[in-house]
Design a protein around this motif. Structure first.
Motif, mmCIF file in Angstrom:
data_model
loop_
_atom_site.group_PDB
_atom_site.id
_atom_site.type_symbol
_atom_site.label_atom_id
_atom_site.label_comp_id
_atom_site.label_asym_id
_atom_site.label_seq_id
_atom_site.Cartn_x
_atom_site.Cartn_y
_atom_site.Cartn_z
ATOM 1 N N THR A 5 0.842 -1.199 0.000
ATOM 2 C CA THR A 5 0.000 0.000 0.000
ATOM 3 C C THR A 5 0.878 1.250 0.000
ATOM 4 O O THR A 5 1.774 1.375 0.825
ATOM 5 N N LEU A 6 0.600 2.159 -0.914
ATOM 6 C CA LEU A 6 1.355 3.413 -0.937
ATOM 7 C C LEU A 6 0.793 4.360 0.115
ATOM 8 O O LEU A 6 -0.407 4.345 0.398
ATOM 9 N N THR A 7 1.677 5.188 0.687
ATOM 10 C CA THR A 7 1.222 6.197 1.637
ATOM 11 C C THR A 7 0.506 7.315 0.862
ATOM 12 O O THR A 7 0.648 7.410 -0.372
ATOM 13 N N ASP A 8 -0.203 8.174 1.586
ATOM 14 C CA ASP A 8 -0.884 9.296 0.917
ATOM 15 C C ASP A 8 0.140 10.172 0.203
ATOM 16 O O ASP A 8 -0.110 10.681 -0.901
ATOM 17 N N GLU A 9 1.290 10.350 0.839
ATOM 18 C CA GLU A 9 2.351 11.176 0.242
ATOM 19 C C GLU A 9 2.819 10.566 -1.097
ATOM 20 O O GLU A 9 3.001 11.278 -2.088
ATOM 21 N N LEU A 13 2.480 12.088 -4.886
ATOM 22 C CA LEU A 13 3.647 12.227 -5.761
ATOM 23 C C LEU A 13 3.361 11.583 -7.114
ATOM 24 O O LEU A 13 3.649 12.146 -8.181
ATOM 25 N N ARG A 14 2.757 10.407 -7.055
ATOM 26 C CA ARG A 14 2.431 9.693 -8.289
ATOM 27 C C ARG A 14 1.416 10.484 -9.112
ATOM 28 O O ARG A 14 1.525 10.584 -10.332
ATOM 29 N N GLU A 15 0.451 11.090 -8.408
ATOM 30 C CA GLU A 15 -0.569 11.885 -9.102
ATOM 31 C C GLU A 15 0.046 13.124 -9.754
ATOM 32 O O GLU A 15 -0.286 13.487 -10.887
ATOM 33 N N LEU A 16 0.969 13.744 -9.022
ATOM 34 C CA LEU A 16 1.661 14.927 -9.559
ATOM 35 C C LEU A 16 2.379 14.554 -10.855
ATOM 36 O O LEU A 16 2.278 15.256 -11.873
ATOM 37 N N ALA A 17 3.105 13.434 -10.808
ATOM 38 C CA ALA A 17 3.854 12.994 -11.995
ATOM 39 C C ALA A 17 2.900 12.604 -13.123
ATOM 40 O O ALA A 17 3.155 12.895 -14.296
ATOM 41 N N HIS A 18 1.803 11.960 -12.762
ATOM 42 C CA HIS A 18 0.854 11.542 -13.796
ATOM 43 C C HIS A 18 0.219 12.760 -14.477
ATOM 44 O O HIS A 18 0.109 12.812 -15.708
ATOM 45 N N ASP A 19 -0.170 13.749 -13.667
ATOM 46 C CA ASP A 19 -0.758 14.982 -14.226
ATOM 47 C C ASP A 19 0.215 15.649 -15.183
ATOM 48 O O ASP A 19 -0.161 16.119 -16.261
ATOM 49 N N PHE A 20 1.478 15.696 -14.753
ATOM 50 C CA PHE A 20 2.505 16.317 -15.585
ATOM 51 C C PHE A 20 2.637 15.555 -16.913
ATOM 52 O O PHE A 20 2.698 16.157 -17.982
ATOM 53 N N ALA A 21 2.657 14.227 -16.797
ATOM 54 C CA ALA A 21 2.788 13.402 -18.011
ATOM 55 C C ALA A 21 1.596 13.620 -18.939
ATOM 56 O O ALA A 21 1.741 13.732 -20.157
ATOM 57 N N GLU A 22 0.425 13.692 -18.344
ATOM 58 C CA GLU A 22 -0.802 13.821 -19.139
ATOM 59 C C GLU A 22 -0.926 15.194 -19.797
ATOM 60 O O GLU A 22 -1.296 15.301 -20.963
ATOM 61 N N LYS A 23 -0.575 16.248 -19.024
ATOM 62 C CA LYS A 23 -0.806 17.611 -19.535
ATOM 63 C C LYS A 23 0.387 18.176 -20.305
ATOM 64 O O LYS A 23 0.215 18.929 -21.259
ATOM 65 N N GLU A 24 1.596 17.839 -19.882
ATOM 66 C CA GLU A 24 2.771 18.466 -20.500
ATOM 67 C C GLU A 24 3.496 17.560 -21.501
ATOM 68 O O GLU A 24 4.133 18.049 -22.426
#
Ligand code: COS
Length: 392
Positions: A5-9, A13-24
């Motif tokens: 299980t990943l921590t909330d942190e 972090l994964r969401e931040l990277a995913h958003d960046f990958a998706e948008k940029e």
């Protein structure tokens, strides 16, 4: 206890990277691939957001995140485009020997410089006649007073054409095989010549260059670790970075799997979506299993590092399996697309080309098998703590 299980942190972090990958990254990835565009603006944005230099320790200005956390980022960015991620992540490979072997002054100077503004560092190990066989290198570093004179040529250097600094491996004792190699930090301005930019099959947005050193003078304090101990520094570096490459391979495979699954649900043949045909279902199922297994090996190899354990064996398991998975999954994704998969208008053609390098760089799949065989047949090495081995 084993807990996946990943921590909330970590999830954030994964969401931040995913958003960046998706948008940029995703919106320009196929165009950058076609034109071989250097992704300077994306690198700058990644640097601004803290997605570069993530392993540089806090005392030198970086976030010093765990290796597992780094793998979460690497999988997402590579899902966006592994060529662009290779450019973003290259500093991690080049700085690892600095973190592992550099003096306090060298760390402050160069790691500090990379975290103050966007600067790039390249890892220069491979030579035209020394790829898998690292100790066959011909580049030399000859001591002259308080300097070393470096001569030689390095090929397939990621970010080589744009780097500000280079981690360079050279022979300091030509007759001592792997026990005669040393590593140095070399600044581009000291006379590094960029000879050639490669025109590549895949990962075309990353820069791959040949760089040469003709009597380049390097201050002796830029030696990383001890003289003639560079081979082990290189091996320890690769133990640290192969989990990240495995994460990238997992990202490519996941992207191909998603495209293939979506396409299989839309494409109608024999009156039903091809996802209804068992032949296609089994391909999709095998992709899903392999991706899951690649990720688990990746996470294990990174977690071992975070726990201070020597991960040579598991990082080769992870890198080998994830790279071969990326190749297999992208090949089958093309198969699911049928003839359309062979055409550049469809996304899996690029992923198929990108996947190939995963079986080649940072140690071919054959070299990983060699390491696995040696570590399995002579497990002595796996029981040595990483720090002790690096210093030995
Ligand atoms: N960590 C620490 N030390 C290691 C090590 C590791 N992971 N792997 C090997 N060593 C040590 C060995 O213990 C041995 O030490 P001694 O000098 O005390 O005997 C020494 O290094 C030499 O090891 P070995 O005999 O295994 O070296 P080889 O020349 O046979 O090479 C391989 C081993 C093939 C595994 C190595 O050259 C390699 O990884 N090649 C691929 C390089 C690569 O990934 N290139 C891509 C470029 S980076 S993009």
């Amino acid at each position: 206890m084993v807990d996946f299980t990943l921590t909330d942190e970590q999830k954030n972090l994964r969401e931040l990277a995913h958003d960046f990958a998706e948008k940029e990254i995703r919106p320009v990835a196929w165009e950058y691939d076609r034109d071989g565009t250097w992704p300077q603006e994306i690198l700058q944005k990644a640097w601004d957001l803290g997605l570069m230099n993530t392993h540089i320790p806090e005392e030198y200005g970086g976030p010093g995140i765990a290796h597992l956390d780094g793998c979460l980022i690497e999988e997402e960015l590579s899902w966006g485009c592994s060529g662009i991620q290779t450019s973003i992540g290259c500093n991690a490979l080049a700085t690892a020997p600095v973190v592992l072997g550099g003096s306090e002054e060298v760390k402050r100077k160069y790691l500090g410089a990379l975290t103050e503004e966007l600067k790039l560092m390249s890892f220069c190990l491979t030579e035209p006649d020394a790829g898998s066989d690292v100790s066959g290198m011909r580049t030399t570093a000859v001591k002259r007073g308080d300097k070393y004179l470096i001569n030689g040529s390095k090929c397939f250097i990621t970010n080589g054409g744009y780097a500000d600094y280079y981690t360079v491996y050279a022979k300091t004792d030509k007759d001592a095989g792997h026990r005669g190699i040393s590593a140095f930090v070399v600044e581009r301005d000291w006379g590094v010549v960029v000879d050639k930019k490669e025109d590549k099959l895949g990962q075309r947005a990353s820069n791959t260059a040949t760089v040469s050193f003709n009597d380049v003078e390097v201050p002796a304090e830029n030696l990383l670790g001890e003289e003639n101990k560079g081979f082990k520094l290189a091996m320890t570096t690769l133990d640290h970075t192969r989990p990240g490459v495995a994460a990238m391979a997992t990202g490519i495979a996941r992207a191909a799997f998603e495209f293939a699954s979506d396409y299989a649900k839309e494409r109608v043949q024999f009156g039903v979506p091809i996802a209804m045909h068992q032949a296609v279902q089994f391909m999709i199922a095998d992709m899903a299993t392999a991706i899951e297994a690649a990720r688990l090996l990746t996470w294990k190899s990174a977690t071992m590092l975070d726990n201070g354990e020597r991960n040579t064996l598991v990082s080769s398991h992870a890198k080998r399996f994830a790279a071969d998975t990326a190749m297999e999954v992208t090949t089958n994704a093309v198969q699911v697309y049928g003839g359309y998969g062979f055409i550049k208008d469809y996304p899996v053609e690029k992923l198929f080309r990108d996947a190939k390098i995963m079986q080649l760089y940072e140690g071919t799949s054959q070299i990983q098998r060699l390491v696995i065989a040696r570590e399995t047949l002579a497990p002595r090495r796996t029981q040595q703590p990483a720090a002790a081995t690096a210093a030995a």
